[in-house]
Structures are given as structure tokens and as C-alpha cells.
Design an enzyme around this catalytic site. Structure first.
Site, mmCIF file in Angstrom:
data_model
loop_
_atom_site.group_PDB
_atom_site.id
_atom_site.type_symbol
_atom_site.label_atom_id
_atom_site.label_comp_id
_atom_site.label_asym_id
_atom_site.label_seq_id
_atom_site.Cartn_x
_atom_site.Cartn_y
_atom_site.Cartn_z
ATOM 1 C CB THR A 23 35.240 50.362 44.678
ATOM 2 O OG1 THR A 23 35.967 50.483 43.471
ATOM 3 C CG2 THR A 23 34.933 48.903 44.953
ATOM 4 C CB THR A 103 40.754 53.311 46.641
ATOM 5 O OG1 THR A 103 40.606 52.424 45.537
ATOM 6 C CG2 THR A 103 39.841 52.893 47.777
ATOM 7 C CG ASP A 104 41.300 53.584 41.179
ATOM 8 O OD1 ASP A 104 41.723 52.728 41.974
ATOM 9 O OD2 ASP A 104 40.635 53.298 40.165
HETATM 10 N N1 DAS Z 1 36.568 52.352 41.203
HETATM 11 C C1 DAS Z 1 37.782 52.904 41.693
HETATM 12 C C2 DAS Z 1 37.629 54.323 42.164
HETATM 13 O O1 DAS Z 1 36.530 54.842 42.175
HETATM 14 C C3 DAS Z 1 38.464 52.052 42.706
HETATM 15 C C4 DAS Z 1 38.014 52.153 44.108
HETATM 16 O O2 DAS Z 1 37.239 52.960 44.553
HETATM 17 O O3 DAS Z 1 38.528 51.340 44.900
HETATM 18 O O4 DAS Z 1 38.624 54.900 42.512
#
Ligand code: DAS
Length: 340
Positions: A23, A103-104
Site C-alpha cells: 500500500t 503490511t498484510d
Molecule cells: N496492500 C496490502 C499489502 O500489500 C496492504 C498494505 O500494504 O497495507 O500488504
């Protein structure tokens, strides 16, 4: 080169930034929305250029290792990241490495890197919950704090760190605990420290990394298949049987409570063990360990300790790359890593 050395030589320390997407590198598909966006669009170079004050913290060089949403993370990308990070950390001119990541699945990549890299220099991961073009993006502040941590001598010898929303977390304890808030991460036992007005402050001394399950990158080309089975009321054995039939070398059971397993499923897991599949008992509960109980030991399972199911899966994949694995050997790895 530490910041101290750099200041003495009149040059800022060099930080190598490895961009993988997420993200933080996303762009909104609906104006003003932080939920409707495409991950992995903006380059690492452009992300760094958008951070005010970054050039006063360090000299930077960046490599685009991937540009994906981390929900699409694969073991091939992990291997690319760990090789790139290893090369950068080996470079005597580099003070520390920052990995930009979605973050995932950041906590999974953090454990993967933590188990394979044994450099003393800091390796810091960060990302963002809001896309780069959000009204108030969190990526720039996270990048700045991550770079400030990567040049901090006190961040050495702590394994892989995740810096997010000014908190500094250790790879083995951090996990994503909020699906949308900018303080998306927390650690069982609390964070390692915090970046206070640009200065990383650590709340505890670096713990010894001796004896940690540091695996070798030599010959590591493929990771074995390990599936996660989620425990729930009314659970049946079919998914365990399907995973074994699909060729899983290992299973992580995300049990209820203290790792408890439905009595309709336990025999399927015990049969899997008898057939040579390694079974780790973790818990779907956010906090607290799965201890090695008599029942877990009796059925030949492994207790995940404080490793959540996603992180237990990474540790099990790495453990199974050792051809001579035993249940007791893997249990010892989990005990050392999760309690260190
Ligand atoms: N799009 C998701 C990822 O790439 C979420 C994020 O990065 O916050 O993990």
C-alpha cells in the site's frame, strides 16, 4: 559504517532500500479513499523522493526487488528479497537496510529474513496503511523513522525490526492487529522501542541471538508446501485430508484456545503425522502461547509457543528444508525462536 563513523568522516551513513510494493507504493482508485487503491504502483525511488528531510538522515540507494501487494507474496519473492538483503548487508559501505513491504504479510517476511540473515547491522522493514496519494499518507513518516533506525548503532544485533507508526518491533513478536488503522502492528510483550523525534529509543537491551534457528541460504531454492488449517466449531477433517493429498509436507493447525483441536479433526492430523507430515499446533487467539501439552506430545505434534499460525508456517517451511528433521528438533527450534 555506523553513524558515528560517518559523522567523523563527514559523510552521512549509506542506507540501502529494497522496495517490494504494498500500500505504501499504492495509488487510490477512488479519490479520497484509503480502502480503494492499487498496491505496488509507485517505485521505491519515487517513494523516497517524497519524504521531507530524508536526505538529512542518510545517503540512500534503492533497488526495486518487486512491486506487488504483499497478499500476493510468494516464496520466490522472499528468496529474491533475502538474497538482495544479504548482498547489501555484506557491503561494508552500507550501514543498514530498509525493506519497504505491504503490511498484510510483513510479519511473515520478517520472520523469513530473521531466520536467514545473521548480520549484526540493522535490517528494518516498514510499509503503510494508506496509499501514497492519500489525503494524509503514513508512508513518508514510516520511511523516515525506518531509515533513522537503520543508521542507529543501538539497532544492531537485534535481528529484523519492523518500524511502524514510530514503534520499533522485533520480527518474532510483531503481528498485524488492525486491518485499517495506522497503528496496525503490535508485539506480544510490547515493542522493542520507539522513534522519538527522530531518535530511536530502545526499552530493553538487545537479547542474545545465539542459538536462534538461523538457517542457511546455501542451496535454498524451493520451500516445501505447508498449509494452515483454521479451527472452528463444527470443524470436519476434510481440509486436513485434502492438504495431505495435495502434497503438504507440513500443516499448521490454528486451533481454538490453547491450540485445542476438534475431536473430529485430531485423528486426521495424527494420521498425517504417521504418514510423515509435520504438524504444528498454533492458536487462532491473538495473544498467548500454545504450550507443549501431554496431548500434543502424545500425538507427535509440535507446539508453536508464541508463534502465530502465519509465522509458525514460515518457521516450519524452513525447518523442513533440513532433510534430517525430527519432531523433537523442530520443537526445539520453535521453543528457542518463540521464547528468545
Ligand atoms: N496492500 C496490502 C499489502 O500489500 C496492504 C498494505 O500494504 O497495507 O500488504
Amino acid at each position: 559504517m555506523t553513524r558515528h563513523d560517518s559523522l567523523q568522516s563527514g559523510r552521512l551513513p549509506l542506507v540501502s532500500v529494497l522496495a517490494t510494493g504494498g500500500t505504501i507504493a499504492g495509488r487510490s482508485t477512488r479519490q479520497g479513499s484509503s480502502a480503494n487503491y492499487r498496491s505496488g504502483v509507485v517505485s521505491g525511488d519515487d517513494l523516497l523522493a517524497a519524504v521531507p528531510g530524508l536526505s538529512a538522515a542518510a545517503r540512500l540507494r534503492s533497488h526495486q526487488v518487486a512491486n506487488i501487494g504483499s497478499e500476493d507474496m510468494t516464496s520466490d519473492v522472499w528468496l529474491d528479497v533475502v538474497r538482495a538483503a544479504g548482498r547489501e548487508l555484506d557491503d561494508p559501505d552500507v550501514a543498514g537496510v530498509v525493506v519497504l513491504h505491504g503490511t498484510d504479510t510483513m510479519e511473515e517476511t520478517a520472520v523469513f529474513l530473521d531466520c536467514l540473515l545473521h548480520h549484526r547491522k540493522p535490517l528494518v522493514m516498514t510499509g503503510a496503511m494508506r496509499p501514497a496519494d492519500a489525503v494524509s499518507p503514513d508512508g513518508p513518516a514510516n520511511i523516515l523513522a525506518a531509515v533513522q533506525t537503520a543508521v542507529c548503532p543501538a539497532a544492531s544485533d537485534r535481528g529484523v525490526l519492523v518500524v511502524f507508526n514510530a514503534d520499533i518491533h522485533a520480527a518474532r513478536r510483531v503481528r498485524k492487529t488492525d486491518s485499517m488503522a495506522v497503528n496496525a502492528f503490535s508485539s506480544w510483550g510490547g515493542p522493542e522501542g520507539r522513534v522519538v523525534d527522530g531518535e530511536p529509543v530502545f526499552f530493553r537491551p538487545a537479547s542474545s541471538r545465539e542459538g536462534l534457528p538461523i538457517f542457511s541460504m546455501a542451496g535454498l531454492d524451493v520451500l516445501p508446501r505447508v498449509d494452515i488449517i483454521y479451527g472452528h466449531a463444527g470443524q470436519e477433517r476434510g481440509l486436513v485430508d485434502a492438504a495431505v493429498a495435495a502434497g503438504a509436507w507440513g500443516l499448521v493447525h490454528a486451533g481454538v484456545g490453547m491450540g485445542n483441536i476438534h475431536s473430529a479433526v485430531r485423528p486426521a492430523l495424527a494420521e498425517a503425522v504417521a504418514g510423515g507430515v509435520a504438524v504444528v499446533c498454533a492458536t487462532r487467539v491473538v495473544d498467548g502461547p500454545v504450550p507443549l501439552t501431554e496431548k500434543i506430545r502424545r500425538d507427535g505434534f509440535i507446539a508453536a509457543g508464541f508463534m502465530n499460525p502465519a509465522k509458525a508456517r514460515v518457521l516450519l517451511q524452513l525447518a523442513l528444508t533440513r532433510g534430517d528433521w525430527t519432531r523433537g528438533g523442530i520443537q526445539a527450534l520453535f521453543d528457542r525462536y518463540s521464547l528468545a
